[in-house]
Motif scaffolding. Structure first.
Motif, mmCIF file in Angstrom:
data_model
loop_
_atom_site.group_PDB
_atom_site.id
_atom_site.type_symbol
_atom_site.label_atom_id
_atom_site.label_comp_id
_atom_site.label_asym_id
_atom_site.label_seq_id
_atom_site.Cartn_x
_atom_site.Cartn_y
_atom_site.Cartn_z
ATOM 1 N N HIS A 164 0.757 -1.226 -0.118
ATOM 2 C CA HIS A 164 0.025 0.072 -0.108
ATOM 3 C C HIS A 164 0.771 1.392 0.074
ATOM 4 O O HIS A 164 0.438 2.095 -0.680
ATOM 5 C CB HIS A 164 -1.008 0.055 1.164
ATOM 6 C CG HIS A 164 -1.809 1.208 1.451
ATOM 7 N ND1 HIS A 164 -2.864 1.470 0.430
ATOM 8 C CD2 HIS A 164 -1.844 2.220 2.127
ATOM 9 C CE1 HIS A 164 -3.359 2.591 1.094
ATOM 10 N NE2 HIS A 164 -2.787 3.146 2.125
ATOM 11 N N ASN A 165 1.949 1.342 0.789
ATOM 12 C CA ASN A 165 2.755 2.431 0.828
ATOM 13 C C ASN A 165 3.428 2.538 -0.409
ATOM 14 O O ASN A 165 3.677 3.812 -0.939
ATOM 15 C CB ASN A 165 3.991 2.215 1.895
ATOM 16 C CG ASN A 165 3.450 2.221 3.388
ATOM 17 O OD1 ASN A 165 2.086 2.668 3.645
ATOM 18 N ND2 ASN A 165 3.982 1.714 4.198
ATOM 19 N N GLN A 167 2.434 1.980 -3.583
ATOM 20 C CA GLN A 167 1.439 2.494 -4.351
ATOM 21 C C GLN A 167 1.012 3.772 -4.176
ATOM 22 O O GLN A 167 1.076 4.747 -4.974
ATOM 23 C CB GLN A 167 0.063 1.652 -4.300
ATOM 24 C CG GLN A 167 0.003 0.093 -4.826
ATOM 25 C CD GLN A 167 -1.173 -0.636 -4.738
ATOM 26 O OE1 GLN A 167 -2.061 -0.200 -3.627
ATOM 27 N NE2 GLN A 167 -1.803 -1.078 -5.736
ATOM 28 N N GLU A 168 1.124 4.293 -2.934
ATOM 29 C CA GLU A 168 0.954 5.702 -2.662
ATOM 30 C C GLU A 168 2.185 6.621 -3.078
ATOM 31 O O GLU A 168 1.838 7.688 -3.504
ATOM 32 C CB GLU A 168 0.833 5.952 -1.018
ATOM 33 C CG GLU A 168 -0.821 5.278 -0.338
ATOM 34 C CD GLU A 168 -0.807 5.774 0.964
ATOM 35 O OE1 GLU A 168 0.030 6.131 1.677
ATOM 36 O OE2 GLU A 168 -1.981 5.719 1.281
ATOM 37 N N LYS A 169 3.097 6.019 -2.950
ATOM 38 C CA LYS A 169 4.578 6.792 -3.346
ATOM 39 C C LYS A 169 4.392 7.004 -4.767
ATOM 40 O O LYS A 169 4.811 7.952 -5.314
ATOM 41 C CB LYS A 169 5.631 6.043 -2.937
ATOM 42 C CG LYS A 169 7.086 6.735 -3.205
ATOM 43 C CD LYS A 169 8.367 6.098 -2.509
ATOM 44 C CE LYS A 169 9.367 7.040 -2.864
ATOM 45 N NZ LYS A 169 9.754 7.084 -4.183
ATOM 46 N N ALA A 171 1.822 6.883 -6.558
ATOM 47 C CA ALA A 171 0.707 7.816 -7.191
ATOM 48 C C ALA A 171 1.202 9.180 -6.930
ATOM 49 O O ALA A 171 1.022 9.934 -7.961
ATOM 50 C CB ALA A 171 -0.469 7.660 -6.252
ATOM 51 N N GLU A 172 1.822 9.711 -6.014
ATOM 52 C CA GLU A 172 2.506 10.892 -5.535
ATOM 53 C C GLU A 172 3.364 11.419 -6.666
ATOM 54 O O GLU A 172 3.397 12.439 -7.133
ATOM 55 C CB GLU A 172 2.949 10.796 -4.054
ATOM 56 C CG GLU A 172 3.527 12.317 -3.595
ATOM 57 C CD GLU A 172 3.882 11.963 -2.104
ATOM 58 O OE1 GLU A 172 4.618 13.436 -1.959
ATOM 59 O OE2 GLU A 172 3.767 11.322 -1.744
#
Length: 210
Positions: A164-165, A167-169, A171-172
């Motif tokens: 999850h982390n 994927q967030e990175k 996306a950012e």
């Protein structure tokens, strides 16, 4: 007006350079840089030639040579810098030879941008393709352990949180990239607009002299 021998040779070498640029080159490839240097010399001679082409044609020739020079300079950079440098490159607007359906330099530009975007994505992730493959393999292996009831619930939570982390990175980073590309596109549009204004003024001056 019929093309001079100098212009014919220039067009042949320009077409050859664009063809080499469209191919996947190895690091030891030296021909393109040498040929582009020869193109620059021929372009200077063409400007001084009594039978030089029209202002519009010379502008496009110059644009194509500058594009090849910029391409070579950009290849010396890496990751994000290379991608940004390629955004500012301006390919030719007309085909170099008659059998081109669209200018080869435009095709090269699109290929280069796609390749640079891929390299930048890997750089932003902080991994190469091999490391990415290792990460995916590692996740699959850990999930396999869950199926075999050899992995605890805590370990599974850690794997899912890590994924999850990641994927967030991603996306950012991609959002920031999109913002940068938008800004660079606006800058490039302004540059093209200025080029068009300069070309229009040159054509008007040339018509007044006739």
């Amino acid at each position: 007006m019929a093309s001079s021998r100098l212009e014919i040779n220039f067009i042949r070498l320009l077409s050859r350079c664009e063809s080499i640029a469209s191919e996947k080159r190895v690091e030891t490839e030296w021909r393109l840089e040498k040929y582009v240097g020869a193109l620059e010399e021929m372009l200077v001679a063409l400007r001084k030639s009594p039978s030089k082409p029209t202002v519009e044609v010379m502008t496009d020739y110059t644009r194509k040579v500058d594009f090849l020079k910029g391409l070579l300079e950009a290849e010396k950079l890496s990751g994000t810098e290379k991608a940004l440098a390629n955004q500012f490159l301006a390919p030719g607007r007309t085909p170099t030879i008659a059998n081109e359906r669209m200018p080869v330099s435009k095709t090269v530009h699109m290929q280069t941008k796609a390749r640079c975007t891929g390299e930048m994505r890997n750089e932003l992730l902080g991994t190469g393709l091999s490391n990415k493959g290792n990460l995916e393999t590692d996740l699959r292996n850990r999930r396999g352990l869950v199926l075999d009831e050899r992995q605890s619930a805590a370990e599974l939570d850690a794997v899912l949180q890590h994924h999850h982390n990641l994927q967030e990175k991603l996306a950012e980073d991609m959002l920031n990239l999109a913002r940068n590309l938008k800004n660079n596109t606006l800058v490039a549009q302004n540059i093209i607009k200025q080029d068009n204004q300069t070309l229009t003024q040159s054509m008007r001056q040339a018509q007044l002299r006739i």
